[in-house]
Design a protein around this motif. Structure first.
Motif, PDB file in Angstrom:
ATOM      1  N   GLU A  47       0.804  -1.217   0.000  1.00 40.33           N
ATOM      2  CA  GLU A  47       0.000   0.000   0.000  1.00 40.33           C
ATOM      3  C   GLU A  47       0.843   1.276   0.000  1.00 40.33           C
ATOM      4  O   GLU A  47       0.338   2.348  -0.318  1.00 40.33           O
ATOM      5  N   GLY A  48       2.107   1.153   0.399  1.00 40.46           N
ATOM      6  CA  GLY A  48       2.965   2.327   0.474  1.00 40.46           C
ATOM      7  C   GLY A  48       3.053   2.882   1.883  1.00 40.46           C
ATOM      8  O   GLY A  48       2.094   2.809   2.660  1.00 40.46           O
ATOM      9  N   MET A  49       4.209   3.422   2.223  1.00 37.87           N
ATOM     10  CA  MET A  49       4.415   4.038   3.532  1.00 37.87           C
ATOM     11  C   MET A  49       3.917   5.480   3.510  1.00 37.87           C
ATOM     12  O   MET A  49       4.109   6.212   2.532  1.00 37.87           O
ATOM     13  N   GLU A  50       3.271   5.881   4.587  1.00 34.30           N
ATOM     14  CA  GLU A  50       2.745   7.241   4.662  1.00 34.30           C
ATOM     15  C   GLU A  50       3.877   8.256   4.693  1.00 34.30           C
ATOM     16  O   GLU A  50       4.851   8.097   5.432  1.00 34.30           O
ATOM     17  N   LEU A  51       3.735   9.314   3.900  1.00 36.02           N
ATOM     18  CA  LEU A  51       4.694  10.411   3.865  1.00 36.02           C
ATOM     19  C   LEU A  51       3.990  11.682   4.334  1.00 36.02           C
ATOM     20  O   LEU A  51       2.889  11.978   3.888  1.00 36.02           O
ATOM     21  N   ARG A  52       4.643  12.400   5.233  1.00 31.24           N
ATOM     22  CA  ARG A  52       4.029  13.598   5.800  1.00 31.24           C
ATOM     23  C   ARG A  52       4.960  14.789   5.663  1.00 31.24           C
ATOM     24  O   ARG A  52       6.183  14.629   5.628  1.00 31.24           O
ATOM     25  N   ASP A  53       4.365  15.964   5.590  1.00 27.87           N
ATOM     26  CA  ASP A  53       5.178  17.174   5.488  1.00 27.87           C
ATOM     27  C   ASP A  53       5.638  17.613   6.877  1.00 27.87           C
ATOM     28  O   ASP A  53       5.416  16.921   7.868  1.00 27.87           O
ATOM     29  N   VAL A 113       0.767  13.606   2.796  1.00 27.88           N
ATOM     30  CA  VAL A 113       0.858  14.111   1.420  1.00 27.88           C
ATOM     31  C   VAL A 113       0.924  12.992   0.395  1.00 27.88           C
ATOM     32  O   VAL A 113       0.848  13.236  -0.807  1.00 27.88           O
ATOM     33  N   GLY A 114       1.071  11.751   0.819  1.00 30.01           N
ATOM     34  CA  GLY A 114       1.124  10.653  -0.131  1.00 30.01           C
ATOM     35  C   GLY A 114       1.690   9.405   0.489  1.00 30.01           C
ATOM     36  O   GLY A 114       1.892   9.329   1.700  1.00 30.01           O
ATOM     37  N   LYS A 115       1.955   8.423  -0.358  1.00 28.44           N
ATOM     38  CA  LYS A 115       2.518   7.152   0.089  1.00 28.44           C
ATOM     39  C   LYS A 115       3.622   6.717  -0.856  1.00 28.44           C
ATOM     40  O   LYS A 115       3.629   7.100  -2.023  1.00 28.44           O
ATOM     41  N   SER A 116       4.538   5.895  -0.333  1.00 30.40           N
ATOM     42  CA  SER A 116       5.666   5.452  -1.138  1.00 30.40           C
ATOM     43  C   SER A 116       6.000   3.998  -0.851  1.00 30.40           C
ATOM     44  O   SER A 116       6.281   3.634   0.289  1.00 30.40           O
ATOM     45  N   ARG A 117       5.984   3.168  -1.901  1.00 25.80           N
ATOM     46  CA  ARG A 117       6.416   1.782  -1.757  1.00 25.80           C
ATOM     47  C   ARG A 117       7.940   1.714  -1.661  1.00 25.80           C
ATOM     48  O   ARG A 117       8.491   0.873  -0.956  1.00 25.80           O
ATOM     49  N   LYS A 118       8.606   2.588  -2.383  1.00 30.60           N
ATOM     50  CA  LYS A 118      10.070   2.584  -2.391  1.00 30.60           C
ATOM     51  C   LYS A 118      10.624   2.862  -0.999  1.00 30.60           C
ATOM     52  O   LYS A 118      11.559   2.184  -0.537  1.00 30.60           O
ATOM     53  N   MET A 119      10.054   3.837  -0.293  1.00 28.96           N
ATOM     54  CA  MET A 119      10.537   4.147   1.047  1.00 28.96           C
ATOM     55  C   MET A 119      10.170   3.044   2.035  1.00 28.96           C
ATOM     56  O   MET A 119      10.891   2.799   3.000  1.00 28.96           O
ATOM     57  N   TYR A 146      -1.238  11.825  -5.166  1.00 30.76           N
ATOM     58  CA  TYR A 146      -2.693  11.864  -5.117  1.00 30.76           C
ATOM     59  C   TYR A 146      -3.203  12.668  -6.310  1.00 30.76           C
ATOM     60  O   TYR A 146      -4.024  12.231  -7.078  1.00 30.76           O
ATOM     61  N   SER A 147      -2.727  13.903  -6.423  1.00 34.00           N
ATOM     62  CA  SER A 147      -3.031  14.735  -7.575  1.00 34.00           C
ATOM     63  C   SER A 147      -2.006  15.847  -7.619  1.00 34.00           C
ATOM     64  O   SER A 147      -1.442  16.232  -6.599  1.00 34.00           O
ATOM     65  N   ARG A 158       0.955  22.375  -3.193  1.00 33.67           N
ATOM     66  CA  ARG A 158       1.012  23.301  -2.062  1.00 33.67           C
ATOM     67  C   ARG A 158       1.956  22.834  -0.975  1.00 33.67           C
ATOM     68  O   ARG A 158       2.111  23.500   0.036  1.00 33.67           O
ATOM     69  N   TYR A 159       2.603  21.682  -1.142  1.00 34.02           N
ATOM     70  CA  TYR A 159       3.511  21.182  -0.126  1.00 34.02           C
ATOM     71  C   TYR A 159       4.952  21.504  -0.473  1.00 34.02           C
ATOM     72  O   TYR A 159       5.295  21.746  -1.626  1.00 34.02           O
TER      73      TYR A 159
END
Length: 331
Positions: free
Chosen positions: A206-212, A218-224, A309-310, A316-317
């Motif tokens: 599902e990807g790891m949560e990424l936050r500002d 702000v999104g998710k990353s499988r690589k991280m 996401y889009s 804006r981040y």
């Protein structure tokens, strides 16, 4: 300058560790503090006092006699005793401060009971059961690791460790030298390579949560997620390596001495206590030092690791987001 909290121009930020986490020395000092086994012996009254200091401070209620050092000591004991999400007191065997004494006893068994089938099964079952308690106790409130996944990971890690230990014992059959004594470390390394990826497999799919910097998703990353799991696995194996390799080497040398060979009582009763004490000395240092190998939070470029996401939402981040890298400390 006064050390009272109320006299500080900038109040201490207890939402972050006391020391700079961008440096290895800062992370090491933080983990030496959080894994200190002496905090297990703190009284209930002291624990409640620290909880009150921390919760009041977060509400802006500061005692006029509270010093900065007292605040940080209270925060350290609070973090060691109470769950960061629920605020409930954690089961004492699952606390970070129980890592050294708990693993010390278990390692003594792993390194001493490796020769027989019952000894291998019992010691690895105890070890993985302790790991399961730690994982469950430190599970975050929004963790996607269900009880079913925890149980499956526990069974697979236990089975993998036992299979590896029994298989390697068969390969070094009739050997009482160093090779046989290193079998427990190989089994533990394999168990870590099974347990950690299984525990966090949802992050890969599902990807790891990424936050500002403000903590907003702000999104998710499988690589991280893959990088994070690899780093955690490496740090856990590195944590076990010094004492699970050095202790057998030292014990192997002891058993070759004339003093040891001429004393049957020592051959019969000394192996477990000697190896347990040696493992404890190693664990006191390797637990915090290896937990500090990689930062718990790291900055990554959005374009390199984000499943967007889009475009409008990401625009804006800032260029960097924060991702959690490390999980619970287990062997």
């Amino acid at each position: 300058m006064s050390n009272l909290v109320v006299d500080q121009k900038i109040l201490p930020d207890i939402s972050k560790p006391q020391w700079d986490q961008s440096t290895y020395s800062g992370r090491a000092r933080h983990f030496f503090s959080s894994t200190n086994p002496l905090s297990l012996f703190s009284s209930h009254a002291r624990q409640e006092q620290c909880r009150e200091i921390v919760t009041n401070y977060r509400k802006g209620i500061i005692s006029p006699t509270l010093t900065v050092s007292e605040l940080w000591k209270a925060k350290t004991l609070y973090d060691s005793t109470f769950h960061p999400d629920s605020g409930e007191k954690m089961f004492f065997l699952g606390r970070m401060s129980a890592q050294m004494p708990g693993n010390m006893v278990i390692t003594g068994m792993l390194l001493s009971l490796y020769r027989t089938f019952p000894g291998v099964v019992f010691s690895h079952w105890i070890n993985q059961s302790f790991n399961a308690v730690v994982n469950y106790t430190n599970r975050s409130g929004n963790s996607k690791a269900s009880n079913e996944r925890l149980f499956v990971s526990y069974c697979c890690a236990t089975g993998g460790a036992m299979t590896a230990a029994l298989g390697l014992n068969k390969m070094v059959k009739n050997s009482h030298g160093l090779a046989a004594r290193l079998v427990p470390f190989a089994a533990i390394a394999l168990a870590n390579a099974i347990n950690i990826p299984m525990m966090r497999s949802s992050e890969v799919t599902e990807g790891m949560e990424l936050r500002d910097e403000n903590g907003e998703l702000v999104g998710k990353s499988r690589k991280m997620a893959i990088l994070s799991i690899a780093q955690v696995t490496l740090s856990r194996i590195a944590m076990a390596m010094p004492y699970m390799v050095a202790t057998p080497i030292i014990m192997n040398r002891i058993t070759r001495t004339a003093y040891y060979r001429t004393r049957p009582w020592m051959q019969k009763y000394s192996e477990i206590p000697i190896q347990t004490l040696l493992a404890g000395a190693g664990l006191y240092f390797t637990t915090p030092l290896c937990c500090a190998l990689f930062p718990q939070k790291s900055c990554v470029e959005v374009g390199h690791s984000l499943q967007r996401y889009s475009l409008g939402e990401l625009g804006r981040y800032s260029r960097q987001v924060v991702t959690m890298l490390q999980g619970a400390v287990t062997l």
